[in-house]
Write an enzyme that holds these catalytic residues in place. Structure first.
Site, PDB file in Angstrom:
ATOM      1  N   ARG A  73     -12.466   0.875  -4.338  1.00  0.00           N
ATOM      2  CA  ARG A  73     -13.351   2.031  -4.428  1.00  0.00           C
ATOM      3  C   ARG A  73     -14.550   1.685  -5.319  1.00  0.00           C
ATOM      4  O   ARG A  73     -14.425   0.891  -6.259  1.00  0.00           O
ATOM      5  CB  ARG A  73     -12.595   3.240  -4.995  1.00  0.00           C
ATOM      6  CG  ARG A  73     -11.460   3.712  -4.085  1.00  0.00           C
ATOM      7  CD  ARG A  73     -10.686   4.866  -4.692  1.00  0.00           C
ATOM      8  NE  ARG A  73      -9.598   5.286  -3.808  1.00  0.00           N
ATOM      9  CZ  ARG A  73      -8.382   4.739  -3.802  1.00  0.00           C
ATOM     10  NH1 ARG A  73      -8.086   3.771  -4.666  1.00  0.00           N
ATOM     11  NH2 ARG A  73      -7.460   5.156  -2.962  1.00  0.00           N
ATOM     12  N   LYS A 128      -7.370   5.716  -8.634  1.00  0.00           N
ATOM     13  CA  LYS A 128      -7.270   7.096  -8.146  1.00  0.00           C
ATOM     14  C   LYS A 128      -5.825   7.568  -8.127  1.00  0.00           C
ATOM     15  O   LYS A 128      -5.528   8.715  -8.459  1.00  0.00           O
ATOM     16  CB  LYS A 128      -7.876   7.187  -6.741  1.00  0.00           C
ATOM     17  CG  LYS A 128      -7.847   8.579  -6.136  1.00  0.00           C
ATOM     18  CD  LYS A 128      -8.493   8.586  -4.767  1.00  0.00           C
ATOM     19  CE  LYS A 128      -8.473   9.993  -4.156  1.00  0.00           C
ATOM     20  NZ  LYS A 128      -9.110  10.021  -2.819  1.00  0.00           N
ATOM     21  N   HIS A 165     -18.693   3.022  -0.386  1.00  0.00           N
ATOM     22  CA  HIS A 165     -17.317   3.331   0.019  1.00  0.00           C
ATOM     23  C   HIS A 165     -17.033   2.823   1.430  1.00  0.00           C
ATOM     24  O   HIS A 165     -15.873   2.619   1.809  1.00  0.00           O
ATOM     25  CB  HIS A 165     -17.093   4.845  -0.048  1.00  0.00           C
ATOM     26  CG  HIS A 165     -15.669   5.232  -0.306  1.00  0.00           C
ATOM     27  ND1 HIS A 165     -14.695   5.172   0.660  1.00  0.00           N
ATOM     28  CD2 HIS A 165     -15.053   5.688  -1.420  1.00  0.00           C
ATOM     29  CE1 HIS A 165     -13.538   5.579   0.153  1.00  0.00           C
ATOM     30  NE2 HIS A 165     -13.722   5.887  -1.104  1.00  0.00           N
ATOM     31  N   ARG A 201     -14.679  -0.138   2.534  1.00  0.00           N
ATOM     32  CA  ARG A 201     -13.238   0.070   2.689  1.00  0.00           C
ATOM     33  C   ARG A 201     -12.886   0.360   4.152  1.00  0.00           C
ATOM     34  O   ARG A 201     -11.932  -0.192   4.702  1.00  0.00           O
ATOM     35  CB  ARG A 201     -12.774   1.203   1.776  1.00  0.00           C
ATOM     36  CG  ARG A 201     -12.847   0.830   0.310  1.00  0.00           C
ATOM     37  CD  ARG A 201     -12.620   1.999  -0.618  1.00  0.00           C
ATOM     38  NE  ARG A 201     -11.356   2.681  -0.451  1.00  0.00           N
ATOM     39  CZ  ARG A 201     -10.182   2.213  -0.880  1.00  0.00           C
ATOM     40  NH1 ARG A 201     -10.119   1.030  -1.470  1.00  0.00           N
ATOM     41  NH2 ARG A 201      -9.078   2.910  -0.711  1.00  0.00           N
ATOM     42  N   HIS A 241      -3.989   3.118  -0.945  1.00  0.00           N
ATOM     43  CA  HIS A 241      -3.937   4.479  -0.453  1.00  0.00           C
ATOM     44  C   HIS A 241      -2.681   5.177  -0.970  1.00  0.00           C
ATOM     45  O   HIS A 241      -1.714   4.531  -1.374  1.00  0.00           O
ATOM     46  CB  HIS A 241      -3.927   4.495   1.080  1.00  0.00           C
ATOM     47  CG  HIS A 241      -5.278   4.340   1.675  1.00  0.00           C
ATOM     48  ND1 HIS A 241      -5.496   3.936   2.976  1.00  0.00           N
ATOM     49  CD2 HIS A 241      -6.519   4.529   1.150  1.00  0.00           C
ATOM     50  CE1 HIS A 241      -6.791   3.882   3.221  1.00  0.00           C
ATOM     51  NE2 HIS A 241      -7.433   4.240   2.129  1.00  0.00           N
ATOM     52  N   TYR A 253       8.231   1.915  -3.959  1.00  0.00           N
ATOM     53  CA  TYR A 253       7.928   0.485  -3.945  1.00  0.00           C
ATOM     54  C   TYR A 253       7.020   0.160  -5.132  1.00  0.00           C
ATOM     55  O   TYR A 253       6.198   0.974  -5.541  1.00  0.00           O
ATOM     56  CB  TYR A 253       7.210   0.085  -2.652  1.00  0.00           C
ATOM     57  CG  TYR A 253       8.058   0.176  -1.408  1.00  0.00           C
ATOM     58  CD1 TYR A 253       9.445   0.306  -1.476  1.00  0.00           C
ATOM     59  CD2 TYR A 253       7.469   0.140  -0.148  1.00  0.00           C
ATOM     60  CE1 TYR A 253      10.205   0.383  -0.328  1.00  0.00           C
ATOM     61  CE2 TYR A 253       8.229   0.222   1.006  1.00  0.00           C
ATOM     62  CZ  TYR A 253       9.605   0.346   0.900  1.00  0.00           C
ATOM     63  OH  TYR A 253      10.355   0.429   2.043  1.00  0.00           O
TER      64      TYR A 253
END
Length: 268
Positions: A114, A141, A204, A207, A230, A240
């Protein structure tokens, strides 16, 4: 600015849901729906903390679920046609502005983090010998540490950049305030300077570019999503650790950098 003028002086135990909603509505009415959702979420955290510490009995924002219309997902302009990607990369190579901004522009498609994560990059987050960039959780984020494997092309940029900003804490310090990173509009302004309007490409957008083309090339979708950092879609996936698929992601990031080099070298 948005909440305190309305309920800032009220006793937390006396505040009712309609009062919180009134303050939130003032934000919504000026068209700042995302800010309204964010303000409501922050109020909820305050009330939850008050409940957890015995200072309140109820999180009144829980009664306001669904009171605000959902935020429409915005799609950031991006270039995904391989031929056009090549043209963009060549334009980036010819950028004649500030050196550190040029390096940030060159790194953006290679690491596809980002924009805020890129511009705030600090030298102590990098291990050039291990070819790894570990972005701390507080800068992400999703508030989870993120690993970015570094391709040889990215390492070359970093080693050259280190001669210019290695004495600074930041990779991309601002010209006027070197203790702070370049502004959040710097990358977009640089893209405008090389001829790309805001409707065509944004910081952005790198991405989306990587996500689209890597998926088209058949890379493991889960590895791509993990590299994009994400949000996890299930509790199982959320369990995970941050290094999931790391060996495959290392191969993918190097292959991606090589692919960009191929596109850059192709003729118009």
């Amino acid at each position: 600015m948005d909440i305190f003028p309305y309920i800032g002086k009220r006793n937390r135990c006396d505040i009712k849901p309609p009062e919180v909603l009134m303050a939130i509505r003032h934000i919504e009415e000026r068209g700042a729906l995302e800010t309204a959702h964010r303000a409501l979420q922050i109020c909820g955290k305050i009330f939850k903390y008050a409940v957890a510490t015995g200072r309140a009995e109820h999180d009144v924002t829980a009664d306001l679920k669904g009171a605000l219309p959902p935020v429409k997902v915005r799609h950031h302009p991006s270039i995904i046609n391989p031929k056009e990607v090549g043209k963009l990369l060549r334009a980036i190579d010819n950028y004649e502005g500030q050196y550190t901004v040029a390096c940030a522009l060159k790194m953006a498609p290679l690491v596809f983090v980002r924009p805020g994560e890129l511009r705030g990059a600090a030298w102590d987050e990098f291990d050039l010998e291990k070819a790894e960039w570990r972005i701390p959780a507080e800068r992400m984020k999703m508030k989870e540490q993120h690993i970015v494997p570094l391709a040889t092309q990215t390492l070359t940029i970093l080693k050259e950049l280190h001669h210019h900003t290695g004495d600074s804490h930041l990779l991309f310090p601002g010209m006027r305030t070197p203790d702070r990173p370049i502004s959040n509009n710097t990358i977009n302004a640089a893209l405008r300077r090389i001829g790309y309007a805001k409707e065509a490409m944004t910081g952005h957008g790198f991405r989306s570019m990587a996500s689209t083309l890597l998926n088209e090339q058949g890379w493991n979708r889960d590895a791509i999503e993990r590299q994009l950092a994400h949000a996890e879609r299930s509790k199982v996936r959320a369990a995970y650790n941050f290094a999931e698929f790391l060996p495959e992601r290392r191969k993918m990031m190097q292959a991606w950098a090589d692919y960009l080099d191929q596109l850059r070298g192709k003729s118009c």
